[in-house]
Motif scaffolding. Structure first.
Motif, mmCIF file in Angstrom:
data_model
loop_
_atom_site.group_PDB
_atom_site.id
_atom_site.type_symbol
_atom_site.label_atom_id
_atom_site.label_comp_id
_atom_site.label_asym_id
_atom_site.label_seq_id
_atom_site.Cartn_x
_atom_site.Cartn_y
_atom_site.Cartn_z
ATOM 1 N N VAL A 19 0.865 -1.065 -0.029
ATOM 2 C CA VAL A 19 0.200 0.012 0.055
ATOM 3 C C VAL A 19 0.941 1.275 -0.043
ATOM 4 C CG1 VAL A 19 -1.752 1.347 1.399
ATOM 5 C CG2 VAL A 19 -2.005 -1.030 1.010
ATOM 6 N N THR A 20 0.558 2.307 -0.879
ATOM 7 C CA THR A 20 1.172 3.521 -0.711
ATOM 8 C C THR A 20 0.227 4.728 -0.277
ATOM 9 O OG1 THR A 20 2.659 3.060 -2.590
ATOM 10 C CG2 THR A 20 2.239 5.459 -2.025
ATOM 11 N N ILE A 21 0.631 5.158 0.920
ATOM 12 C CA ILE A 21 -0.364 6.302 1.576
ATOM 13 C C ILE A 21 0.480 7.741 1.348
ATOM 14 C CG2 ILE A 21 -1.685 7.368 3.189
ATOM 15 C CD1 ILE A 21 -1.901 4.592 4.273
ATOM 16 N N HIS A 22 0.163 8.670 0.395
ATOM 17 C CA HIS A 22 1.078 9.910 -0.144
ATOM 18 C C HIS A 22 0.987 10.819 1.381
ATOM 19 C CE1 HIS A 22 2.678 8.866 -3.698
ATOM 20 N NE2 HIS A 22 1.524 8.283 -4.212
ATOM 21 N N ASP A 23 1.866 11.847 1.320
ATOM 22 C CA ASP A 23 1.750 12.881 2.379
ATOM 23 C C ASP A 23 0.439 13.629 2.731
ATOM 24 O OD1 ASP A 23 2.035 15.894 0.989
ATOM 25 O OD2 ASP A 23 2.969 14.005 -0.367
ATOM 26 N N HIS A 24 0.339 13.847 3.851
ATOM 27 C CA HIS A 24 -0.673 14.942 4.805
ATOM 28 C C HIS A 24 -2.122 14.145 4.437
ATOM 29 C CE1 HIS A 24 2.560 17.737 3.830
ATOM 30 N NE2 HIS A 24 2.236 18.129 5.002
ATOM 31 N N CYS A 25 -1.924 12.761 4.256
ATOM 32 C CA CYS A 25 -3.406 12.065 4.449
ATOM 33 C C CYS A 25 -3.712 11.603 5.904
ATOM 34 C CB CYS A 25 -3.288 10.724 3.481
ATOM 35 S SG CYS A 25 -3.159 11.126 2.007
ATOM 36 N N GLU A 26 -4.804 11.449 6.180
ATOM 37 C CA GLU A 26 -5.576 11.017 7.385
ATOM 38 C C GLU A 26 -6.475 10.038 7.446
ATOM 39 O OE1 GLU A 26 -8.046 13.263 10.856
ATOM 40 O OE2 GLU A 26 -7.003 14.551 9.490
ATOM 41 N N LEU A 27 -6.372 8.944 8.298
ATOM 42 C CA LEU A 27 -6.943 7.647 8.272
ATOM 43 C C LEU A 27 -7.506 7.584 9.880
ATOM 44 C CD1 LEU A 27 -5.046 7.166 5.998
ATOM 45 C CD2 LEU A 27 -5.263 4.724 6.594
ATOM 46 N N GLY A 28 -8.720 7.597 9.913
ATOM 47 C CA GLY A 28 -9.688 7.350 11.154
ATOM 48 C C GLY A 28 -9.425 6.028 11.851
ATOM 49 N N GLU A 29 -9.982 5.938 13.032
ATOM 50 C CA GLU A 29 -10.024 4.885 13.695
ATOM 51 C C GLU A 29 -10.611 3.677 13.104
ATOM 52 O OE1 GLU A 29 -11.800 4.872 17.411
ATOM 53 O OE2 GLU A 29 -10.449 6.717 18.232
ATOM 54 N N GLU A 30 -9.965 2.480 12.950
ATOM 55 C CA GLU A 30 -10.372 1.140 12.150
ATOM 56 C C GLU A 30 -10.794 1.217 10.976
ATOM 57 O OE1 GLU A 30 -13.689 -0.122 14.551
ATOM 58 O OE2 GLU A 30 -12.606 -0.116 16.532
ATOM 59 N N VAL A 31 -9.804 2.153 10.267
ATOM 60 C CA VAL A 31 -9.799 1.970 8.708
ATOM 61 C C VAL A 31 -9.110 0.866 8.242
ATOM 62 C CG1 VAL A 31 -9.033 2.982 6.598
ATOM 63 C CG2 VAL A 31 -10.112 4.626 8.379
ATOM 64 N N ILE A 32 -9.585 0.044 7.073
ATOM 65 C CA ILE A 32 -8.785 -0.873 6.514
ATOM 66 C C ILE A 32 -8.510 -0.474 5.140
ATOM 67 C CG2 ILE A 32 -9.116 -3.450 5.821
ATOM 68 C CD1 ILE A 32 -11.156 -3.810 7.889
ATOM 69 N N VAL A 33 -7.431 -0.597 4.590
ATOM 70 C CA VAL A 33 -6.685 -0.409 3.334
ATOM 71 C C VAL A 33 -6.336 -1.755 2.626
ATOM 72 C CG1 VAL A 33 -5.368 0.763 1.926
ATOM 73 C CG2 VAL A 33 -6.524 2.144 3.810
ATOM 74 N N GLN A 34 -6.767 -2.230 1.901
ATOM 75 C CA GLN A 34 -6.480 -3.591 1.341
ATOM 76 C C GLN A 34 -5.206 -3.511 0.378
ATOM 77 O OE1 GLN A 34 -9.265 -6.671 0.743
ATOM 78 N NE2 GLN A 34 -10.808 -5.676 1.838
ATOM 79 N N SER A 35 -4.591 -4.766 0.313
ATOM 80 C CA SER A 35 -3.088 -4.656 -0.573
ATOM 81 C C SER A 35 -3.230 -3.803 -1.891
ATOM 82 C CB SER A 35 -2.705 -6.079 -0.883
ATOM 83 O OG SER A 35 -2.400 -6.581 0.462
ATOM 84 N N GLY A 36 -2.064 -3.228 -2.142
ATOM 85 C CA GLY A 36 -2.093 -2.770 -3.649
ATOM 86 C C GLY A 36 -2.824 -1.200 -3.863
ATOM 87 N N THR A 37 -3.411 -0.625 -2.733
ATOM 88 C CA THR A 37 -3.964 0.457 -2.966
ATOM 89 C C THR A 37 -2.942 1.534 -2.808
ATOM 90 O OG1 THR A 37 -6.207 -0.294 -2.506
ATOM 91 C CG2 THR A 37 -5.930 1.997 -1.935
ATOM 92 N N VAL A 38 -3.412 2.754 -3.717
ATOM 93 C CA VAL A 38 -2.744 4.053 -3.486
ATOM 94 C C VAL A 38 -3.743 5.006 -2.961
ATOM 95 C CG1 VAL A 38 -1.423 5.690 -4.736
ATOM 96 C CG2 VAL A 38 -1.178 3.278 -5.334
ATOM 97 N N ILE A 39 -3.210 5.835 -1.857
ATOM 98 C CA ILE A 39 -3.941 6.735 -1.264
ATOM 99 C C ILE A 39 -3.365 8.048 -1.413
ATOM 100 C CG2 ILE A 39 -5.170 7.631 0.930
ATOM 101 C CD1 ILE A 39 -6.247 5.108 -0.005
ATOM 102 N N GLY A 40 -3.853 8.881 -1.972
ATOM 103 C CA GLY A 40 -3.280 10.508 -2.177
ATOM 104 C C GLY A 40 -2.556 10.477 -3.194
ATOM 105 N N SER A 41 -2.864 9.745 -4.253
ATOM 106 C CA SER A 41 -2.058 10.138 -5.730
ATOM 107 C C SER A 41 -2.473 11.320 -6.394
ATOM 108 C CB SER A 41 -2.126 8.896 -6.639
ATOM 109 O OG SER A 41 -3.640 8.642 -6.541
ATOM 110 N N ASP A 42 -1.771 11.840 -7.151
ATOM 111 C CA ASP A 42 -2.193 13.173 -7.930
ATOM 112 C C ASP A 42 -3.532 13.017 -8.663
ATOM 113 O OD1 ASP A 42 -0.110 14.499 -6.828
ATOM 114 O OD2 ASP A 42 0.923 14.640 -8.532
ATOM 115 N N GLY A 43 -4.280 14.079 -8.670
ATOM 116 C CA GLY A 43 -5.579 13.850 -9.672
ATOM 117 C C GLY A 43 -5.046 14.041 -11.022
#
Length: 350
Positions: free
Chosen positions: A166-190
């Motif tokens: 998983v890749t989580i880019h800068d300045h992102c925020e995840l709340g309690e009990e969040v699940i992110v499964q394999s291979g996902t990218v959070i915070g990529s450029d639009g």
């Protein structure tokens, strides 16, 4: 063939009933040492029956204990637990009694790289070859898989589960009990560009992504950061695998989205919306609460609350069904029209 999960010490039907708020019919001391779906359940295992179409398994299943509906038929000689929602009861048993789906804490692997300035609480697990950049905050109970990268100044709350690669880019925020499964990218450029003549200039994306508590993101999804604001997925919402959420999208609470759906930039989706697979949304539209979208719907305009749509372009489901039925009749209608034209032509000639 895998038929279920086995535990070492048997659990009695009485204990299971106490957990799920059910009523035992039969011997409350009946032992259970595993779980399985009704078609594969073996002696000594727990299973469940929800739909009346499966009631025949009351007699032929070798399972030791069955979770059934309050109105399920009697089954003399069987051990049944009657409960309002057998499926939910089975899921609770799987998690709380048998440990199915429960995260496994393994500590921080020696090959993990944690930058100076990152704050990692006690009880956090980080897998092999993962990288935690400076300014990252990870709260207690969170589990991070192998080969995962979390970039600068991202905040991860308690008891999150982040899969492998998983890749989580800068300045992102995840709340309690969040699940992110394999291979996902959070915070990529639009996907944003300005054209000048024959050249495209990339628009900088300096926003962030916020995943509120209990959000789940499936495998191989892409959640783009806001251009200047944020992309937000509100609490309790669940995304399947292979979903793209573009920049500045907002998805409301307790919405469910099936695989291969794409949501274009700045679209607003309400609370408790149900979206089937391969639905496409254009950008800058609003979707009302509790609306429902059939598979492969093409949503080209805003949709009010509480209606069901399907087709392309998306329209009220009953209208889409009528149009599909009419299209199926079109070849026969064309044959009839041709015959009528021939008859008219003969009459004119006569």
């Amino acid at each position: 063939m895998f038929t279920g999960r086995i535990i070492i010490e048997p659990i009695t039907a009485e204990r299971i009933a106490a957990l799920v708020g059910g009523t035992v019919e039969g011997k409350p001391e009946t032992p259970v040492s595993g779980i399985a779906p009704i078609e594969n359940a073996a002696d000594g295992q727990l299973s469940f029956i929800v739909k009346p179409a499966f009631d025949e398994w009351l007699e032929k299943s070798p399972a030791a204990v069955l979770l059934v509906r309050p109105d399920s038929p009697q089954a003399p000689g069987r051990c049944l637990i009657r409960v309002e929602n057998p499926y939910l009861a089975f899921v609770r048993c799987a998690r709380e009694l048998f440990g199915v789906g429960e995260p496994r804490h393994s500590g921080i692997h020696p090959s993990a790289v944690i930058a100076d300035g990152a704050k990692v609480a006690g009880g956090v697990s980080i897998g092999a070859f993962s990288v935690i950049h400076a300014g990252v905050t990870i709260a207690a109970g969170t589990i991070i898989g192998s080969h995962t990268v979390i970039h600068e100044n991202t905040r991860i709350a308690e008891r999150c589960q982040i899969g492998d690669r998983v890749t989580i880019h800068d300045h992102c925020e995840l709340g309690e009990e969040v699940i992110v499964q394999s291979g996902t990218v959070i915070g990529s450029d639009g996907f944003g560009y300005v054209k000048d003549g024959t050249r495209y200039y990339k628009i900088p994306h300096i926003g962030r992504v916020v995943l509120e508590e209990r959000v789940e993101i499936g495998a191989n999804c892409a959640i783009d950061r806001g251009t200047f604001g944020e992309t937000r997925i509100c609490r309790g919402t669940k995304l399947d695998n292979l979903i793209h959420v573009a920049h500045n999208v907002r998805i409301g609470e307790n919405t469910v989205i099936a695989a291969q759906t794409g949501i274009s930039g700045s679209t607003r989706i309400g609370n408790e919306v149900t979206i089937a697979g391969q639905v496409g949304f254009v950008g800058h539209i609003e979707v009302g609460d509790r609306s429902v979208f059939g598979a492969q719907a093409g949503v080209t305009k805003s949709i009010p609350a509480g209606i069901t749509v399907s087709g392309y372009p998306a329209k009220p489901h009953f209208q889409a069904r009528r149009e599909e039925a009419a299209l199926r009749r079109a070849p026969e209608l064309l044959k009839r029209v041709k015959k009528l034209e021939q008859e008219i032509s003969r009459l004119r000639e006569g």
